[in-house]
Design a protein around this motif. Sequence first.
Motif, PDB file in Angstrom:
ATOM      1  N   GLU A 324       0.853  -1.188   0.000  1.00 41.68           N
ATOM      2  CA  GLU A 324       0.000   0.000   0.000  1.00 41.68           C
ATOM      3  C   GLU A 324       0.895   1.248   0.000  1.00 41.68           C
ATOM      4  O   GLU A 324       1.963   1.240   0.619  1.00 41.68           O
ATOM      5  CB  GLU A 324      -0.935  -0.025   1.211  1.00 41.68           C
ATOM      6  N   PRO A 325       0.458   2.316  -0.698  1.00 48.20           N
ATOM      7  CA  PRO A 325       1.379   3.418  -1.002  1.00 48.20           C
ATOM      8  C   PRO A 325       2.048   4.083   0.205  1.00 48.20           C
ATOM      9  O   PRO A 325       3.243   4.373   0.152  1.00 48.20           O
ATOM     10  CB  PRO A 325       0.483   4.413  -1.749  1.00 48.20           C
ATOM     11  N   TYR A 326       1.310   4.301   1.282  1.00 45.05           N
ATOM     12  CA  TYR A 326       1.888   5.039   2.408  1.00 45.05           C
ATOM     13  C   TYR A 326       2.897   4.209   3.175  1.00 45.05           C
ATOM     14  O   TYR A 326       3.494   4.659   4.135  1.00 45.05           O
ATOM     15  CB  TYR A 326       0.786   5.532   3.345  1.00 45.05           C
ATOM     16  N   PHE A 327       3.090   2.923   2.788  1.00 43.41           N
ATOM     17  CA  PHE A 327       4.080   2.095   3.447  1.00 43.41           C
ATOM     18  C   PHE A 327       5.483   2.305   2.889  1.00 43.41           C
ATOM     19  O   PHE A 327       6.443   1.818   3.437  1.00 43.41           O
ATOM     20  CB  PHE A 327       3.719   0.615   3.313  1.00 43.41           C
ATOM     21  N   SER A 328       5.569   3.006   1.753  1.00 39.17           N
ATOM     22  CA  SER A 328       6.858   3.094   1.077  1.00 39.17           C
ATOM     23  C   SER A 328       7.909   3.745   1.970  1.00 39.17           C
ATOM     24  O   SER A 328       9.053   3.325   1.999  1.00 39.17           O
ATOM     25  CB  SER A 328       6.705   3.910  -0.202  1.00 39.17           C
ATOM     26  N   GLY A 329       7.494   4.755   2.747  1.00 44.98           N
ATOM     27  CA  GLY A 329       8.463   5.444   3.584  1.00 44.98           C
ATOM     28  C   GLY A 329       9.400   6.326   2.784  1.00 44.98           C
ATOM     29  O   GLY A 329      10.318   6.927   3.327  1.00 44.98           O
ATOM     30  N   ALA A 330       9.192   6.362   1.479  1.00 44.91           N
ATOM     31  CA  ALA A 330      10.101   7.115   0.608  1.00 44.91           C
ATOM     32  C   ALA A 330       9.803   8.610   0.646  1.00 44.91           C
ATOM     33  O   ALA A 330      10.697   9.436   0.475  1.00 44.91           O
ATOM     34  CB  ALA A 330      10.003   6.607  -0.820  1.00 44.91           C
ATOM     35  N   VAL A 331       8.548   8.950   0.885  1.00 41.71           N
ATOM     36  CA  VAL A 331       8.153  10.358   0.819  1.00 41.71           C
ATOM     37  C   VAL A 331       7.937  10.909   2.225  1.00 41.71           C
ATOM     38  O   VAL A 331       7.233  10.307   3.038  1.00 41.71           O
ATOM     39  CB  VAL A 331       6.847  10.502  -0.002  1.00 41.71           C
ATOM     40  N   GLU A 332       8.554  12.014   2.513  1.00 48.12           N
ATOM     41  CA  GLU A 332       8.321  12.702   3.781  1.00 48.12           C
ATOM     42  C   GLU A 332       6.890  13.221   3.791  1.00 48.12           C
ATOM     43  O   GLU A 332       6.417  13.764   2.793  1.00 48.12           O
ATOM     44  CB  GLU A 332       9.294  13.880   3.915  1.00 48.12           C
ATOM     45  N   PRO A 333       6.187  13.043   4.891  1.00 48.04           N
ATOM     46  CA  PRO A 333       4.815  13.533   4.904  1.00 48.04           C
ATOM     47  C   PRO A 333       4.740  15.064   4.799  1.00 48.04           C
ATOM     48  O   PRO A 333       5.629  15.767   5.278  1.00 48.04           O
ATOM     49  CB  PRO A 333       4.283  13.047   6.249  1.00 48.04           C
ATOM     50  N   CYS A 334       3.695  15.532   4.163  1.00 47.48           N
ATOM     51  CA  CYS A 334       3.463  16.973   3.987  1.00 47.48           C
ATOM     52  C   CYS A 334       3.299  17.666   5.339  1.00 47.48           C
ATOM     53  O   CYS A 334       2.695  17.128   6.251  1.00 47.48           O
ATOM     54  CB  CYS A 334       2.196  17.163   3.141  1.00 47.48           C
ATOM     55  N   MET A 335       3.852  18.886   5.474  1.00 48.16           N
ATOM     56  CA  MET A 335       3.758  19.614   6.732  1.00 48.16           C
ATOM     57  C   MET A 335       2.911  20.888   6.629  1.00 48.16           C
ATOM     58  O   MET A 335       2.343  21.327   7.624  1.00 48.16           O
ATOM     59  CB  MET A 335       5.154  19.977   7.251  1.00 48.16           C
ATOM     60  N   THR A 336       2.895  21.525   5.470  1.00 45.70           N
ATOM     61  CA  THR A 336       2.140  22.781   5.372  1.00 45.70           C
ATOM     62  C   THR A 336       1.245  22.801   4.138  1.00 45.70           C
ATOM     63  O   THR A 336       1.602  22.252   3.092  1.00 45.70           O
ATOM     64  CB  THR A 336       3.093  23.997   5.296  1.00 45.70           C
ATOM     65  N   ASP A 337       0.091  23.423   4.294  1.00 51.67           N
ATOM     66  CA  ASP A 337      -0.882  23.571   3.211  1.00 51.67           C
ATOM     67  C   ASP A 337      -1.125  22.242   2.481  1.00 51.67           C
ATOM     68  O   ASP A 337      -1.088  22.167   1.259  1.00 51.67           O
ATOM     69  CB  ASP A 337      -0.419  24.635   2.212  1.00 51.67           C
ATOM     70  N   CYS A 338      -1.367  21.197   3.267  1.00 48.08           N
ATOM     71  CA  CYS A 338      -1.463  19.853   2.699  1.00 48.08           C
ATOM     72  C   CYS A 338      -2.788  19.608   2.003  1.00 48.08           C
ATOM     73  O   CYS A 338      -2.878  18.806   1.072  1.00 48.08           O
ATOM     74  CB  CYS A 338      -1.266  18.813   3.796  1.00 48.08           C
ATOM     75  N   ILE A 339      -3.836  20.247   2.479  1.00 47.20           N
ATOM     76  CA  ILE A 339      -5.164  20.090   1.891  1.00 47.20           C
ATOM     77  C   ILE A 339      -5.708  21.493   1.665  1.00 47.20           C
ATOM     78  O   ILE A 339      -5.615  22.329   2.566  1.00 47.20           O
ATOM     79  CB  ILE A 339      -6.113  19.313   2.834  1.00 47.20           C
ATOM     80  N   PRO A 340      -6.254  21.772   0.481  1.00 44.99           N
ATOM     81  CA  PRO A 340      -6.798  23.117   0.257  1.00 44.99           C
ATOM     82  C   PRO A 340      -8.081  23.353   1.056  1.00 44.99           C
ATOM     83  O   PRO A 340      -8.812  22.415   1.365  1.00 44.99           O
ATOM     84  CB  PRO A 340      -7.077  23.136  -1.252  1.00 44.99           C
ATOM     85  N   GLY A 341      -8.327  24.614   1.394  1.00 46.61           N
ATOM     86  CA  GLY A 341      -9.575  24.982   2.059  1.00 46.61           C
ATOM     87  C   GLY A 341      -9.550  24.640   3.538  1.00 46.61           C
ATOM     88  O   GLY A 341      -8.595  24.054   4.044  1.00 46.61           O
ATOM     89  N   VAL A 342     -10.629  25.014   4.212  1.00 46.56           N
ATOM     90  CA  VAL A 342     -10.716  24.725   5.637  1.00 46.56           C
ATOM     91  C   VAL A 342     -11.430  23.394   5.850  1.00 46.56           C
ATOM     92  O   VAL A 342     -12.200  22.945   5.004  1.00 46.56           O
ATOM     93  CB  VAL A 342     -11.451  25.842   6.409  1.00 46.56           C
ATOM     94  N   ALA A 343     -11.153  22.784   7.000  1.00 47.26           N
ATOM     95  CA  ALA A 343     -11.743  21.477   7.308  1.00 47.26           C
ATOM     96  C   ALA A 343     -13.236  21.615   7.558  1.00 47.26           C
ATOM     97  O   ALA A 343     -13.682  22.533   8.241  1.00 47.26           O
ATOM     98  CB  ALA A 343     -11.051  20.887   8.530  1.00 47.26           C
ATOM     99  N   THR A 344     -14.007  20.675   7.003  1.00 41.24           N
ATOM    100  CA  THR A 344     -15.435  20.629   7.289  1.00 41.24           C
ATOM    101  C   THR A 344     -15.794  19.226   7.753  1.00 41.24           C
ATOM    102  O   THR A 344     -15.205  18.240   7.313  1.00 41.24           O
ATOM    103  CB  THR A 344     -16.269  20.969   6.041  1.00 41.24           C
TER     104      THR A 344
END
Lengths: 359, 444
Positions: A324-344
């Motif tokens: 599964e993709p998030y298991f790769s460990g190759a990519v550092e997780p996003c820290m800023t502005d990861c999702i556009p807009g405000v949470a609903t």
Amino acid sequence: MSKLKQPFGFAIFKAAPLLLLIFGSNALFANDVEKGEKLYRQCAGCHQVGPGASHAFGPQLNGVMERVAAKVEGYDFSSAFTDAMAPDVKWNASSLSAFLESPMTNIPGTKMAFPGVKSEDDRASIIAYLAAVDVDGKLATTAEAAISADESNTEKQPRVLAADVEIPTHGVFHLGRVALAEEVAAWDIDVRPDGEGLPKGSGDAVAGGIIYDAQCAACHGDFGEGTGRWPVLAGGLGTLTDERPEKTIGSYWPYLSTVYDYVRRAMPFGNARSLSDDDVYSVTAYLMYLNDLVDEDFELTSDNFVEFRLPNEENFITDNRSEEPYFSGAVEPCMTDCIPGVATVSQRARVLDVTPDQN
Amino acid sequence: MTDFDNDPKPIKTTANELNKDVIKNTVSRRSAIKSGLALMGGTAIAASTGKIANANTPDPLITEVQDWNRYLGDGVDARPYGMPSQFEKDAVRRDVAWLTADAKSSVNFTPLHKLEGVITPNGLCFERHHGGIAEINPTDHRLMINGLVDTPLVFTLEDLKRFPRENKVYFLECAANSGMEWRGAQLNGCQFTHGMVHNVMYTGVPLKYLLAEAGVKTAGKWVLPEGGDASHMTRSIPLEKCLDDCLVATHMNGEALRPEQGYPMRLVVPGWEGNMWVKWLRRIEIGDKPWHQREETSKYTDLLEDGLARRFTWVMDVKSVITNPSPQAPINHGKGHTVLSGLAWSGHGKVKRVDVSIDGGRNWKPARLDGPSWSRSVHRFYYDFNWDGSEMFLQSRAVDEFGHVQPTKDALRAERGVNSIYHNNSIQTWHIKPDGSAENVEVS
């Protein structure tokens, strides 16, 4: 299930000082009460006992020997039960023992879908225990005292000289002792899909149905459909991709050996290891029948067992979560502005409100 | 028996009702000083009433002598086995009655929101039984090793205590922890969503010593531990794991195992699902193939959206949860400086980092890991910040030493669907409202 037409007649006794009548000595009494308490656990799923006990599927049984049998405040007996019992009759040791031997044949139509306790000694122990529980759910103090006196009565052994101990030859630390063949045989009851561990024997679906109706159907339903939240055993074929999959022996389980193994080691719930090897063959054959895998006259034996495959065997795969993709460990997780807009809010626990009350 | 595969139907809500501005984590130095001054000036929100208390009135708890200041308390013998303060009655395990058919084959949950540090007190370790709690006199207990061994053996507890033993802290997480949340937010409280985890220091004998004592034959590849309770619990475990780090534990947090945790001995399978940590361990069989027992076929297999099911999904993946604030532990003090706290763990090894978001995953800040960092043990994290009093969507995201990143719920569902029951290690969201109360939500 065979049904006897004969009505169940109870002799009306006065519920006299039962404890003294039945049991001569305190020690004997304590043994019976203690054993009865253990045996009673198979009843406790439906009949609560103890301080604060309330009615469940069956009435609570605090002080049951002292109350009118068919009239208990807050509990709705079956009409079969109230019809069978005289209006003011109380239980006594012999009437309760007779009833418990086979509730469903003694009072056809009772809610008590329980096969009964076949051993007279076991029934006597259960009744001794129930007789020792008062209306407040307290175990009679004499019984408690007798039990603790019994427990404290352990013999004092003289200490052995360290130099006299014989050291075994096996292993690295030379600890433990060699297991005897009989001991291994008594505990090694596991069965594998390739048939390893299967005991010699056989049983057919007809015999299995009789055992199932008496000992399994109360929880698993007459046709394996499950009552309440007890496991569903049959049906559900083709539902694994549905919104609500029904995972049964026929629809989900990969191996028949698991049925035999599990029934043999853990069922009936509360009375494990009570079925004979042939009984387990019979029940397994009946569960195959309930899942439309065999005909009603089918006989399962230690010789034909491994021929049978369950339909879902091929649909089990080994753990591949690491793909599964998030298991790769190759990519550092996003820290800023990861999702556009405000949470609903898209889902709320409060909508369903299944959280237990905490007050 | 029954597991958690019959969760009630979720009800979907349309989402926009609570769409408000998210607050920024940065609070200016000036406003921080201001809020500090405000406190010194004597105002604070009383949690229960919401009223502003006036500190100009002397506090009678200070100015008057209290009973406990004057009169003697209990002597040393009043509590031969000490229990928590009477004022900590809420810090107890709780169950969710509708989950299972019968209490003897059921589960309850650790009150994570009431705990600090990394060690779970013995009386609060969640329970999962399949045939009730076996009460075994240790002198009546036997541990057998049989199967593909040179010498089948029987050990007593006294025998076990003569083997070299080790002390190790490990988390134990039920594979079904958070299993009710696959279809959406269901239960209000980290105790219920994440409380099937505990973290304990075990004293035990490395399983490899016991296996060596019996002498595993070269054909031996798999190990079957079996419990002595009425469910005779069994699981197949590959031999390599048993030779690596499994223990047969007799003690937890310094005292004998509790009956509900397998007294007098249980198996410890570090980092792997809790069901494999067989309690009341009475037998260890060596074989050349797995046994495909009920708990690794009918249960503890992960049904995927396409109808295939994963089996032998042993490792508990990287996971974290914010324990304070959370629905059972709201913020009662109003705006100002606060400490967010939580737990993180990974069945692969150590937790390297935990990030915290207060805006529903838009922006993340590294949390402060505190306390010991042991492989396959729970880690404690903190995030200290000034709350400006506006609503927040709190999330935590753990990363382990191998770079495994805790996934979002949507990412996990995209891979597995919603019928897996087990191994839900996704990111949890708590909605903190302007009154400080908290709710389990999902955000988009």
